[in-house]
Design an enzyme around this catalytic site. Structure first.
Site, PDB file in Angstrom:
ATOM      1  CB  VAL A  62      12.292  22.510  40.528  1.00  0.00           C
ATOM      2  CG1 VAL A  62      11.121  23.175  41.224  1.00  0.00           C
ATOM      3  CG2 VAL A  62      13.307  22.021  41.539  1.00  0.00           C
ATOM      4  CB  CYS A  63       7.896  21.533  37.046  1.00  0.00           C
ATOM      5  SG  CYS A  63       6.970  20.088  37.567  1.00  0.00           S
ATOM      6  CG  LEU A  64       2.845  24.593  39.854  1.00  0.00           C
ATOM      7  CD1 LEU A  64       3.428  25.707  40.713  1.00  0.00           C
ATOM      8  CD2 LEU A  64       1.725  25.141  38.985  1.00  0.00           C
TER       9      LEU A  64
END
Length: 98
Positions: A62-64
């Site tokens: 997960v990231c932005l």
């Protein structure tokens, strides 16, 4: 590269599925909120901390927005890790945050 939507991750968590979520955002970004239970290893440190991960487990990256987690997924896959990129990242997350 395997992907899941944020909604698929949210539903799996709601059903009680144990997920190994790895958030590769910077600490300041994570401070604004992360998926409950997610472990934060910033992308820039992943190379040095990947020994903390278990190759027998599956990780949801997960990231932005999904770009950094995609890079992290490709990197870890090249070392034999089983990873899934959460498409759209936290921008698409509608569930609760810590």
């Amino acid at each position: 590269m395997k992907t899941m939507t944020a909604k698929e991750v949210e539903l799996a968590l709601a059903e009680g599925t144990t997920l190994n979520i790895l958030d590769v955002r910077e600490a300041g970004e994570v401070a604004a909120g992360k998926i409950p239970g997610a472990v934060n290893i910033p992308l820039g440190l992943l190379e040095f901390r990947m020994n903390e991960l278990d190759k027998s487990k599956e990780y949801i990256m997960v990231c932005l927005s999904g770009g950094r987690s995609g890079s992290a997924s490709q990197f870890l896959e090249s070392y034999g890790y089983n990873v899934i990129n959460m498409a759209g990242g936290m921008y698409n997350w509608e569930g609760t945050v810590d």
